[in-house]
Structure formats: structure tokens, C-alpha cells
Design an enzyme around this catalytic site. Structure first.
Site, mmCIF file in Angstrom:
data_model
loop_
_atom_site.group_PDB
_atom_site.id
_atom_site.type_symbol
_atom_site.label_atom_id
_atom_site.label_comp_id
_atom_site.label_asym_id
_atom_site.label_seq_id
_atom_site.Cartn_x
_atom_site.Cartn_y
_atom_site.Cartn_z
ATOM 1 N N GLY A 104 -26.674 51.197 -119.740
ATOM 2 C CA GLY A 104 -27.304 51.107 -118.420
ATOM 3 C C GLY A 104 -28.814 51.267 -118.533
ATOM 4 N N THR A 125 -26.502 57.046 -127.173
ATOM 5 C CA THR A 125 -25.333 57.341 -126.337
ATOM 6 C C THR A 125 -24.228 57.865 -127.241
ATOM 7 O OG1 THR A 125 -23.453 56.362 -125.150
ATOM 8 C CG2 THR A 125 -24.760 54.843 -126.431
ATOM 9 N N ASP A 127 -21.239 57.307 -126.850
ATOM 10 C CA ASP A 127 -20.116 56.366 -126.822
ATOM 11 C C ASP A 127 -20.132 55.369 -127.987
ATOM 12 O OD1 ASP A 127 -19.492 57.602 -124.440
ATOM 13 O OD2 ASP A 127 -20.457 56.077 -123.200
ATOM 14 N N GLY A 170 -16.051 58.387 -124.173
ATOM 15 C CA GLY A 170 -16.337 57.085 -124.786
ATOM 16 C C GLY A 170 -16.416 55.959 -123.773
ATOM 17 N N GLY A 185 -6.821 63.220 -138.975
ATOM 18 C CA GLY A 185 -5.437 62.994 -139.382
ATOM 19 C C GLY A 185 -4.469 63.037 -138.204
ATOM 20 N N LYS A 213 7.938 66.437 -139.355
ATOM 21 C CA LYS A 213 6.601 66.952 -139.026
ATOM 22 C C LYS A 213 6.726 68.164 -138.110
ATOM 23 C CE LYS A 213 3.346 63.535 -140.101
ATOM 24 N NZ LYS A 213 1.920 63.320 -140.035
ATOM 25 N N GLN A 255 -18.289 67.577 -125.459
ATOM 26 C CA GLN A 255 -18.751 66.669 -126.520
ATOM 27 C C GLN A 255 -20.224 66.334 -126.437
ATOM 28 O OE1 GLN A 255 -15.364 63.406 -126.864
ATOM 29 N NE2 GLN A 255 -15.443 64.605 -124.996
#
Ligand code: F6P
Length: 323
Positions: A104, A125, A127, A170, A185, A213, A255
Site C-alpha cells: 500500500g 513488510t 508479509d 501474512g 517441522g 506421533k 509477530q
């Protein structure tokens, strides 16, 4: 060129301060006056800008966020808004502008350039969705924060035989989810570029459970076809088929905070220096970015007209690793 201004715009990204510092100091080293604009295009339209000296950017290279502040300015999307901004720049005899931001922000930068003003953009950014730079400022830090979350979730997930779902930011781009999922992982990665159904995820998790698992991690991009909230609902209704108990964490703005990594500080510093070098060399209307290890310039018109693609081969690699 005698006077330039610098602004940060859109979502803040760790490393923006290192970029501001580099623009201010390399600009002053060229004999220019450098003005810092408060709150992005909002501040530009309202003339909120002050001259910055070398000391004004001391001690900020390690700080996340942006000392200039940032905003998403709707008015700047109008011609009137941009004319207001140009009038403020003219009033102060500022003859160059550096815009630090993502899609933007660079669309706004290109619009100003097309109205005749010398502008250079810096790719920033979390993202990593900006065409013209393989890596943007803030991505590495955000990725490492997501990774730390995965590592922590894995510990508790395995103690309790649980599946954990982690939603990362994101916007419409799956880069952060894909890379965090590979580095951490994760058992399953869900991104907007490869839409999938909750049934696909449930099938994978159940198969992982059958293979013995003790836990499962699903990384979901916020822009995926089914985000965390939609998946939680689905898994609530199909609890019995899963084999694991499910818990979800939405990482959100965590984040975007925190100290920038060494990679982001160095990238931001290089891009800041490259931006003033471009202005000094009369190269306007470009984005400075990182491509194949070197700093490059790409016309802003090309940047805003193109969509950056994600290396989907990495999903195949992930699938092979995850068995
Ligand atoms: O573009 C950066 C970003 O953090 C995206 O990942 C996210 O979708 C958006 O900004 C959130 O915007 P805001 O901080 O305005 O809520």
C-alpha cells in the site's frame, strides 16, 4: 538535492528504525537536510515533519517499531490527499522523499512519483509479499518469532498428546506460514496459495497419530481459505475422528514487535543507504530491494503492477519430510 524527507507507512516492521537511521545519516553525510515525517502519509498531508540530526537516530538500530510512527491513511488514496502532501513538501522546499513500507505504501509512493515528485521506496513488510525484493525488512524477525512459538508449542503438545494450531500473519501471502512451518517441522501447513479443506488437515493429522506421533503442529496463514477460527469450529464438530485434542493459538501482532534480528538490521541499513544513493544519482520512482544477495532498484510502476510468487516447491519438500 538539498532536503529530503523520510516516512514509515502501513504496518510497522522490525528494522524500520534501522532504515530510518541509515536514511538520516547517509543523507546528512551527503550534505542534505533530512526531515522525519510523523505517522506516515497522514503526517505528510498535515505537514507533521521535523528536521532530524545524527543524534535523533542514536540508539534505535536495535529497537522494533518505528520512531516516526506509522498509519494507514485513507485520504492519501485520493488525488486531493496527495496534492495536500505535495504542497506541504513544496512549502518546506523538500526535494526528495523516502517511503519505507509495503504494498500500500509503495502504491502511494508511485502515485506521488507519477505526479512529478522524486520518490524512492524501501521494501519493508513482515508479509514478504512485495514484488521487487526477495526479502523485505521485518520478515526475518517475524519468522523467528513464529518459529519460537512453534518450538514452545511442540513441547507442551508432546507432553499432552495434543494437536496445536498456530495462525500466523501474512495478509494474503503464505510466506511466513510456509517458512515457519518448514523451519519448525510442522505436520501441516495451510496457505492461501494452496487452498485446502479442513478434511484434508484432519486426514493428515489422523494419519500422523496412527504413525505414532505424540503431537501435531498445524501452521495456518491468516489468509488461508480456512483460518484458525474456522478450523477450530470444524475440529470441535469432528473431535472423535482426530486422535488428538486440539488447541489453537493466534499469534497476531506479537509477530510485529520485538528487536529486529541481525539480518533485518543489516538489510534495513543497506536499503537505507541505497535509497539516498538512488536519490543522489537522480534515480527516482524506484524501490530499493534485495535480490540474489545484492541491492537492486525496480521501478515502482513495476512493483505495484506485479504480484510476488511463492516457491510452492517447498510445500512438496515439506510433504516428503513429513512422514
Ligand atoms: O501487513 C502487515 C500486517 O501485519 C499483516 O500481516 C496483517 O494482516 C495486517 O498487517 C494487520 O494490520 P493492522 O495492524 O492494521 O491490524
Amino acid at each position: 538535492m538539498n532536503k529530503i524527507a523520510v516516512l514509515t507507512s502501513g504496518g510497522d516492521a522490525p528494522g524500520m528504525n534501522a532504515a530510518i537511521r541509515a536514511v538520516v545519516r547517509t543523507g546528512i553525510a551527503k550534505g542534505w537536510e533530512v526531515y522525519g515525517v510523523q505517522q506516515g502519509y497522514e503526517g505528510l498531508m498535515n505537514g507533521h515533519m521535523d528536521q532530524m540530526g545524527q543524534r535523533a537516530v542514536g540508539g534505535i538500530v536495535q529497537q522494533g517499531g518505528t520512531i516516526l510512527g506509522s498509519a494507514r491513511a485513507l485520504e492519501f488514496k485520493t488525488v486531493e490527499g496527495r496534492q495536500k502532501a505535495l504542497a506541504e513538501l513544496k512549502k518546506r522546499e523538500i526535494d526528495g522523499l523516502v517511503v519505507i513500507g509495503g504494498n500500500g505504501s509503495q502504491t502511494g509512493a508511485n502515485a506521488l512519483y507519477e505526479m512529478g515528485f522524486p520518490v524512492v521506496g524501501i521494501a519493508s513488510t513482515i508479509d514478504n509479499d512485495l514484488y521487487g525484493s526477495e526479502m523485505t525488512i521485518g520478515v526475518d524477525t517475524a519468522l523467528n518469532i513464529a518459529l519460537e512459538a512453534i518450538d514452545r508449542l511442540k513441547i507442551t503438545a508432546s507432553s499432552h498428546k495434543r494437536a496445536f494450531l498456530l495462525e500466523v500473519m501474512g495478509r494474503d501471502c503464505g510466506y511466513l506460514a510456509l517458512m515457519a512451518g518448514i523451519a519448525g517441522g510442522a505436520e501441516y501447513i495451510s496457505i492461501p496459495e494452496l487452498p485446502n479443506e479442513p478434511e484434508d488437515i484432519a486426514k493428515e493429522l489422523h494419519a500422523a497419530y496412527e504413525r505414532g506421533k505424540k503431537h501435531s503442529i498445524i501452521v495456518v496463514a491468516e489468509g488461508a481459505k480456512y483460518n484458525a477460527n474456522a478450523l477450530i469450529q470444524y475440529f470441535k464438530e469432528h473431535k472423535a475422528e482426530l486422535g488428538f485434542e486440539l488447541r489453537a493459538t493466534i499469534l497476531g501482532h506479537i509477530q510485529r514487535g520485538g528487536a529486529p534480528t541481525a539480518f533485518d538490521r543489516i538489510l534495513a541499513t543497506r536499503l537505507g543507504g541505497a535509497a539516498t544513493a538512488a536519490l543522489a544519482g537522480g534515480e527516482y520512482g524506484v524501490l530499493v530491494g534485495l535480490n540474489k544477495g545484492t541491492i537492486t532498484t525496480t521501478p515502482l510502476s513495476v512493483v505495484v503492477a506485479n504480484k510476488k510468487s511463492l516457491d510452492l516447491g517447498l510445500i512438496e519438500l515439506h510433504d516428503e519430510l513429513n512422514n
